[in-house]
Write a protein that holds these residues in place. Structure first.
Motif, PDB file in Angstrom:
ATOM      1  N   ILE A 115       2.917  -0.832  24.263  1.00 20.11           N
ATOM      2  CA  ILE A 115       4.756  -0.858  24.416  1.00 20.11           C
ATOM      3  C   ILE A 115       5.666  -1.087  25.629  1.00 20.11           C
ATOM      4  O   ILE A 115       5.981  -1.036  26.045  1.00 20.11           O
ATOM      5  N   THR A 116       6.881  -2.601  25.518  1.00 16.59           N
ATOM      6  CA  THR A 116       7.174  -2.633  26.176  1.00 16.59           C
ATOM      7  C   THR A 116       8.968  -2.240  26.585  1.00 16.59           C
ATOM      8  O   THR A 116      10.176  -2.390  27.426  1.00 16.59           O
ATOM      9  N   THR A 117       9.470  -2.254  25.345  1.00 18.50           N
ATOM     10  CA  THR A 117      10.807  -2.342  24.946  1.00 18.50           C
ATOM     11  C   THR A 117      10.763  -0.767  23.891  1.00 18.50           C
ATOM     12  O   THR A 117      10.832  -0.904  23.119  1.00 18.50           O
ATOM     13  N   LEU A 118      11.862   0.066  24.635  1.00 22.33           N
ATOM     14  CA  LEU A 118      12.272   1.098  23.963  1.00 22.33           C
ATOM     15  C   LEU A 118      13.969   1.352  23.693  1.00 22.33           C
ATOM     16  O   LEU A 118      14.714   1.212  25.024  1.00 22.33           O
ATOM     17  N   VAL A 119      14.078   1.334  22.795  1.00 22.78           N
ATOM     18  CA  VAL A 119      15.764   1.863  22.347  1.00 22.78           C
ATOM     19  C   VAL A 119      15.922   3.070  21.381  1.00 22.78           C
ATOM     20  O   VAL A 119      14.856   2.910  20.210  1.00 22.78           O
ATOM     21  N   ILE A 120      16.510   3.869  22.103  1.00 24.82           N
ATOM     22  CA  ILE A 120      17.166   5.192  21.710  1.00 24.82           C
ATOM     23  C   ILE A 120      18.624   4.703  21.685  1.00 24.82           C
ATOM     24  O   ILE A 120      19.191   5.091  22.762  1.00 24.82           O
ATOM     25  N   GLU A 121      19.226   6.073  20.433  1.00 27.34           N
ATOM     26  CA  GLU A 121      20.385   5.761  20.248  1.00 27.34           C
ATOM     27  C   GLU A 121      20.959   6.752  19.490  1.00 27.34           C
ATOM     28  O   GLU A 121      19.962   6.969  18.789  1.00 27.34           O
ATOM     29  N   GLY A 122      21.962   8.221  19.229  1.00 23.59           N
ATOM     30  CA  GLY A 122      22.059   9.068  18.716  1.00 23.59           C
ATOM     31  C   GLY A 122      23.041   9.416  19.431  1.00 23.59           C
ATOM     32  O   GLY A 122      23.718   9.070  20.209  1.00 23.59           O
ATOM     33  N   ASP A 123      23.362  10.490  18.974  1.00 25.63           N
ATOM     34  CA  ASP A 123      24.740  11.221  20.113  1.00 25.63           C
ATOM     35  C   ASP A 123      24.384  12.946  20.235  1.00 25.63           C
ATOM     36  O   ASP A 123      24.720  13.822  19.670  1.00 25.63           O
ATOM     37  N   ARG A 124      22.997  12.591  20.457  1.00 26.17           N
ATOM     38  CA  ARG A 124      22.112  14.003  20.525  1.00 26.17           C
ATOM     39  C   ARG A 124      21.814  13.499  21.585  1.00 26.17           C
ATOM     40  O   ARG A 124      20.456  13.653  22.425  1.00 26.17           O
ATOM     41  N   PRO A 125      21.820  14.455  23.445  1.00 28.05           N
ATOM     42  CA  PRO A 125      21.238  13.930  24.406  1.00 28.05           C
ATOM     43  C   PRO A 125      20.460  14.431  24.542  1.00 28.05           C
ATOM     44  O   PRO A 125      19.114  14.828  25.112  1.00 28.05           O
ATOM     45  N   SER A 126      19.948  16.143  24.215  1.00 27.36           N
ATOM     46  CA  SER A 126      18.769  16.519  24.487  1.00 27.36           C
ATOM     47  C   SER A 126      17.843  16.502  23.540  1.00 27.36           C
ATOM     48  O   SER A 126      16.820  17.454  23.805  1.00 27.36           O
ATOM     49  N   SER A 127      17.785  15.407  22.560  1.00 31.18           N
ATOM     50  CA  SER A 127      17.159  15.177  22.130  1.00 31.18           C
ATOM     51  C   SER A 127      16.487  13.868  22.689  1.00 31.18           C
ATOM     52  O   SER A 127      15.057  13.190  22.034  1.00 31.18           O
ATOM     53  N   LEU A 128      16.163  13.047  23.415  1.00 29.16           N
ATOM     54  CA  LEU A 128      15.902  12.227  24.403  1.00 29.16           C
ATOM     55  C   LEU A 128      15.091  12.813  25.252  1.00 29.16           C
ATOM     56  O   LEU A 128      14.889  14.032  25.865  1.00 29.16           O
ATOM     57  N   PRO A 129      13.913  11.636  25.760  1.00 32.38           N
ATOM     58  CA  PRO A 129      12.948  12.526  26.562  1.00 32.38           C
ATOM     59  C   PRO A 129      12.847  12.643  27.528  1.00 32.38           C
ATOM     60  O   PRO A 129      14.112  11.785  28.276  1.00 32.38           O
ATOM     61  N   LYS A 130      12.645  13.823  28.599  1.00 34.37           N
ATOM     62  CA  LYS A 130      12.665  13.750  30.213  1.00 34.37           C
ATOM     63  C   LYS A 130      12.260  12.959  30.417  1.00 34.37           C
ATOM     64  O   LYS A 130      12.248  12.884  31.556  1.00 34.37           O
ATOM     65  N   SER A 131      10.619  12.398  29.932  1.00 32.71           N
ATOM     66  CA  SER A 131      10.431  11.689  31.375  1.00 32.71           C
ATOM     67  C   SER A 131       9.304   9.676  30.003  1.00 32.71           C
ATOM     68  O   SER A 131       9.347  10.427  28.660  1.00 32.71           O
ATOM     69  N   PHE A 132       9.970   8.959  30.974  1.00 36.82           N
ATOM     70  CA  PHE A 132       8.712   8.142  30.229  1.00 36.82           C
ATOM     71  C   PHE A 132       7.907   7.416  30.894  1.00 36.82           C
ATOM     72  O   PHE A 132       7.342   6.475  30.571  1.00 36.82           O
TER      73      PHE A 132
END
Length: 506
Positions: A210-227
């Motif tokens: 995977i070269t491109t990752l797009v994440i959108e939403g209204d809950r920043p707590s759900s975002l990964p801590k590390s990529f």
């Protein structure tokens, strides 16, 4: 028809324009042939062709139809009034011959309701119609699927049969991890995650494809801590996540070169940008940044940096550490002067300072030895340095809508200049040496105080567009302009004269 009207209304009230469209819209109107008339923007890099068919807008809308914003109203009354006006507007526009004044008044009422009653916007997501839906695979050969959309799941199903899958979209999910088994899909390069509401931060398992990752939403707590587990990641887009802090989770991804953080609430006040030696592009469009901190210097490989639509009044001198920077934008901020560190960015090719409060460009601009495009319009500039003509790589110069009374004589030394916009200033005359700009294609001196022109003014051999609107020409010049305009138009040059002066044609 409803989608056409929705697009038009969105443009009219400019709820949210994409980064490519400027915020200056001269006028809009939908005619009886379902075309948008006289839709103009201020910048040549974003200019929309007049009379652009709505079909093109529809195609664009379809390509982005998996994401749209709906207004949040202050009260049910505001919501009901807004909906009623929208319905009436639609009904009016459906008539091939409609009352334009009525339509204009309806749009005005609708805009006033929006200003009074809309307190925010809620982004809604649906599956991209161009992708194959996972719930509709009955007669589909998995090997033929290149783009797959999965909605409303708490864990990913087995996708091992989709050997040729290149793009995966996850919409309105509650998944807790992107599993290691996706690594078996060697052609999978792009993953979109829209509105994932996991209770804990999304976990990424090891993946080398995977070269491109797009994440959108209204809950920043759900975002990964590390990529870091996505070892081949080159582009990370975390736009529209209500982020307040700068996310440093991708700093250990050695191949990550592009980080998109638009439409968040990042301030850069509460946390530092951690060192990231590999990043080449950072986009912080439309956040809440007031001061660019010294930690911006921790991104030494940056080539493109965008701070458009923020609240910036101060920039740390450490921005000068970005020695590889080629494109820098502070479009629509609150700068009162060009930051000292910015003058030291010797490799800049383009700098955008539109819509600030800058009052001068000083002689240190000569350090921009590689500059090709300089955007300085819509400021308070009253002074230009005499050495401006030494920027011998400059091709486009935008100085319109400032407070200039004079131009430096050496402006004529910018022999590579193709675009010069000095309209909407207080200029009393055109420098005679302007004729030395042998490569000039687009020249606008409209809305100044110019009464006459140099004898060799019309000798530009490559001219394509010439604007001379709204100057107090003397009688001799008026007569000459009409004749010269005819000659230029015969050579396919677009010439704009003063349409408000009956003695001039346009």
């Amino acid at each position: 028809m409803r989608l056409v009207i929705f697009i038009f209304i969105s443009l009219c009230i400019t709820i949210e324009l994409e980064a490519q469209v400027t915020k200056i819209i001269r006028s809009t109107n939908v005619n009886g042939h379902n075309q948008i008339d006289t839709f103009k923007t201020d910048r040549p890099d974003t200019l929309l062709i007049l009379n652009k068919p709505n079909e093109q807008l529809l195609n664009r809308a379809k390509a982005q139809s998996n994401s749209f914003e709906s207004p949040i109203f202050k009260s049910k009354k505001d919501s009901a009034e807004y909906a009623a006006i929208q319905i009436r507007t639609e009904e009016t526009l459906q008539n091939p011959v409609y009352n334009k004044k009525l339509v204009d008044s309806l749009f005005l009422v609708r805009m006033r309701i929006a200003e009074r009653g809309i307190i925010g916007f809620r982004r809604n997501y649906s599956a991209n119609p161009k992708y194959t839906p996972y719930d509709d695979l009955k007669d589909v050969d998995p090997n033929t699927v290149g783009s797959l959309s999965i909605s409303k799941v708490s864990s990913l199903p087995d996708l091992s049969a989709f050997k040729n899958l290149e793009t995966l979209e996850l919409v309105n999910t509650t998944i807790s991890k992107i599993p290691r088994k996706l690594n078996r899909l060697t052609k999978l390069k792009t993953v979109y995650v829209y509105n994932n509401k996991s209770k804990a931060p999304l976990k990424l398992k090891r993946n080398k494809n995977i070269t491109t990752l797009v994440i959108e939403g209204d809950r920043p707590s759900s975002l990964p801590k590390s990529f870091k587990p996505f070892t081949s990641l080159t582009k990370l887009d975390l736009s529209r996540n209500s982020l307040q802090d700068f996310p440093n989770g991708g700093r250990n991804n050695k191949k990550l070169t592009e980080l998109i953080l638009t439409n968040n609430a990042i301030t850069l006040a509460g946390n530092e940008i951690r060192p990231h030696p590999y990043l080449k592009k950072l986009d912080l469009y439309k956040n809440k940044i007031e001061k660019v901190p010294a930690s911006i210097g921790n991104l030494p490989s940056l080539e493109i940096l965008k701070f458009n639509y923020n609240l910036i009044t101060e920039v740390s001198p450490d921005i000068s550490k970005l020695g590889n920077l080629k494109h820098l934008s502070f479009y629509s901020n609150r700068l009162s002067a060009i930051p000292d560190g910015v003058y030291q960015l010797a490799f800049l090719k383009e700098i955008d300072l539109y819509y600030n409060d800058i009052d001068r460009l000083d002689e240190r601009a000569i350090q921009w030895k590689n500059l090709e495009v300089l955007y300085l319009a819509y400021n308070n500039i009253f002074s230009l340095p005499n050495n401006l003509g030494e920027l011998n790589t400059l091709e486009e110069l935008y100085l319109h809508d400032n407070r200039l009374n004079t131009l430096p004589d050496k402006l004529g030394d910018l022999i590579k200049l193709k675009v010069l916009r000095i309209n909407d200033n207080n200029l009393l005359y055109v420098p005679p040496l302007l004729s030395k700009l042998v490569n000039l294609e687009n020249l606008d001196i409209s809305k100044n105080q110019i009464q006459s022109l140099p004898a060799d003014f019309f000798n530009f051999q490559h001219l394509k567009i010439l604007a001379l609107v709204s100057n107090p020409w003397d009688a001799e010049t008026k007569t000459m302009l009409v004749e010269r305009a005819k000659e230029l138009r015969a050579k396919n040059v677009v010439v704009h004269l003063n349409s408000y002066d009956e003695t001039l044609e346009d």
